[in-house]
Design an enzyme around this catalytic site. Structure first.
Site, PDB file in Angstrom:
ATOM      1  N   TYR A   1      14.996  30.473   9.750  1.00 27.47           N
ATOM      2  CA  TYR A   1      13.740  31.163  10.046  1.00 27.47           C
ATOM      3  C   TYR A   1      13.498  31.254  11.545  1.00 27.47           C
ATOM      4  CZ  TYR A   1      12.204  30.928   5.183  1.00 27.47           C
ATOM      5  OH  TYR A   1      12.084  31.096   3.836  1.00 27.47           O
TER       6      TYR A   1
ATOM      7  N   LYS B   1       0.844  -1.204   0.000  1.00 27.96           N
ATOM      8  CA  LYS B   1       0.000   0.000   0.000  1.00 27.96           C
ATOM      9  C   LYS B   1       0.877   1.252   0.000  1.00 27.96           C
ATOM     10  CE  LYS B   1      -0.393  -0.296   5.050  1.00 27.96           C
ATOM     11  NZ  LYS B   1      -1.146  -0.955   6.125  1.00 27.96           N
TER      12      LYS B   1
HETATM   13  C1  LIG Z   1      -0.434  -1.819   6.854  1.00 25.83           C
HETATM   14  C2  LIG Z   1      -0.992  -3.099   7.281  1.00 25.83           C
HETATM   15  C3  LIG Z   1      -0.166  -4.217   7.473  1.00 25.83           C
HETATM   16  C4  LIG Z   1       1.341  -4.134   7.468  1.00 25.83           C
HETATM   17  O1  LIG Z   1       1.761  -3.596   8.707  1.00 25.83           O
HETATM   18  P1  LIG Z   1       3.316  -3.444   9.054  1.00 25.83           P
HETATM   19  O2  LIG Z   1       3.313  -2.948  10.449  1.00 25.83           O
HETATM   20  O3  LIG Z   1       3.863  -2.445   8.106  1.00 25.83           O
HETATM   21  O4  LIG Z   1       3.930  -4.767   8.894  1.00 25.83           O
HETATM   22  C5  LIG Z   1      -0.776  -5.433   7.723  1.00 25.83           C
HETATM   23  N1  LIG Z   1      -2.125  -5.544   7.816  1.00 25.83           N
HETATM   24  C6  LIG Z   1      -2.945  -4.479   7.675  1.00 25.83           C
HETATM   25  C7  LIG Z   1      -4.413  -4.662   7.800  1.00 25.83           C
HETATM   26  C8  LIG Z   1      -2.411  -3.216   7.413  1.00 25.83           C
HETATM   27  O5  LIG Z   1      -3.216  -2.164   7.292  1.00 25.83           O
END
Ligand SMILES: *Cc1c(COP(=O)(O)O)cnc(C)c1O
Length: 359
Positions: A256, A35
């Site tokens: 800044y 993702k």
């Molecule tokens: C993002 C996500 C993962 C992966 O999690 P990590 O902590 O990056 O390993 C797994 N399952 C779901 C439902 C997620 O949203």
């Protein structure tokens, strides 16, 4: 040559991490969580690398991401964590995207689509076991367990999942509670693949691995067990060029808001890196860069394109010399801590202006 900052993504390290996770997961299949453009590292290269390692199931967050992935490969299984919104059914069916059904409403929507198409449709069910984010709640879960035949008619159940809220914290009792709850539910689905563990979860207990594990962060080199040394290989390296070196006098300030006032004569370097590159402004006065392995603390506020650091007094770098942001002296977790955030945010914010190199 033109890009001041160079981001290197080590696909060999990604491969190694995938193998480490396969080992750790015992017999469970290791899915690829890709993702958010594979945690900001570029979906296509990450996908092809994981696919080359035999990864056959990929999780994305949105339908758009699923379509992008389907464009790269006709065969792999793609599941969408965000669920099924009304109107998405046909896109999913046409592109063989497996929705993760997060509510009874979504189950009924998919059911109806299956009726309309006169076939059974694949889906994964997400049971909420304590996260209270997405997933079938307690009442909905009960309903499904009692009326399974009817509710899941025409649904080809490809898996059931849940998600840990606290697996990154060693010994947090929430994790064991969620495991117990998921096990109870899992019991009712003897022949359906089960998946509970994210990166941290799969390191906490072998029993959390079930049939499929879902690591993201660990694949990309993040430490899934923050209280221990990192079992994963770093995937990301980031360096940027010094644009100018200057000697500032005691009592002068930098940047800044004149937010940092030097207490003594100090040599500084200003480098091409700012919050527009994902170098979070919250690292102002907190983060550290490295020159030849020597720490150079950020002085004053991080601006959009620039950051000023304090150099060791005996150093004399030249414009064009590189400062390390991520590399042998600093990993994503350390930089994240200095910026008051988590490595996930560092990764997903990595800038578009860098020269991106895959090795
Ligand atoms: C993002 C996500 C993962 C992966 O999690 P990590 O902590 O990056 O390993 C797994 N399952 C779901 C439902 C997620 O949203």
């Amino acid at each position: 040559m033109r890009a001041p900052a160079i981001l290197t993504i080590d696909l060999q390290a990604l491969r190694t991490n995938y193998r480490i996770l396969c080992n750790k997961a015992g017999g469970a299949a290791v899915a690829g969580i890709v993702k958010a453009d594979a945690y900001g590292l570029g979906m296509e290269n990450i996908f092809r690398t994981l696919r080359g390692e035999g990864c056959a199931l990929f999780f994305v967050a949105t339908p758009e991401e699923a379509l992008a992935l389907r464009g790269l490969d006709n065969d792999v299984d793609i599941a969408v964590l965000g669920g099924l919104l009304p109107g998405m059914e046909d896109v999913c069916i046409r592109n063989r995207i497996v929705p993760i059904l997060n509510s009874l409403q979504e189950v009924f929507l998919w059911q109806k689509a299956a009726q309309n198409h006169g076939e059974t449709l694949p889906a994964i069910l997400h049971f909420d076991t304590g996260m209270n984010r997405l997933g079938l709640g307690a009442a909905e879960t009960q309903n499904i367990l009692e009326n399974r035949q009817q509710i899941l008619e025409r649904i080809d159940l490809r898996g059931i999942i849940s998600h840990f809220a606290c697996a990154d914290e060693a010994g947090n009792p929430m994790t064991e509670k969620q495991y117990a709850r998921f096990s109870e539910i899992a019991h009712h689905f003897p022949n359906v693949p089960k998946s509970l563990a994210n990166s941290s979860g799969l390191f906490r207990s072998d029993s959390y691995c079930f049939d499929i594990v879902r690591p993201g962060y660990a694949l990309y080199g993040g430490n899934p067990v923050p209280e221990q040394s990192n079992p994963m290989r770093p995937v990301v390296t980031l360096h940027t060029k010094i644009l100018q070196v200057r000697d500032v006098k005691k009592g002068e300030s930098a940047g800044y808001g004149a937010a940092h006032v030097f207490e003594k004569d100090t040599r500084t370097a200003t480098a091409a890196l700012g919050y527009a590159d994902g170098f979070l402004r919250s690292g102002s006065g907190q983060a550290t860069l490295y020159w030849n392995g020597r720490p150079c603390p950020v002085r004053g506020r991080i601006s959009m394109d620039l950051v000023t650091v304090e150099l060791p007094m005996d150093s004399r770098p030249q414009p064009g010399d590189m400062l390390e942001i991520l590399g042998p002296h600093q990993d994503i977790d350390t930089l994240a801590a200095a910026c008051g955030t988590i490595g996930y945010e560092i990764l997903t914010a990595l800038g578009k202006r860098f020269l991106w190199e895959y090795i």
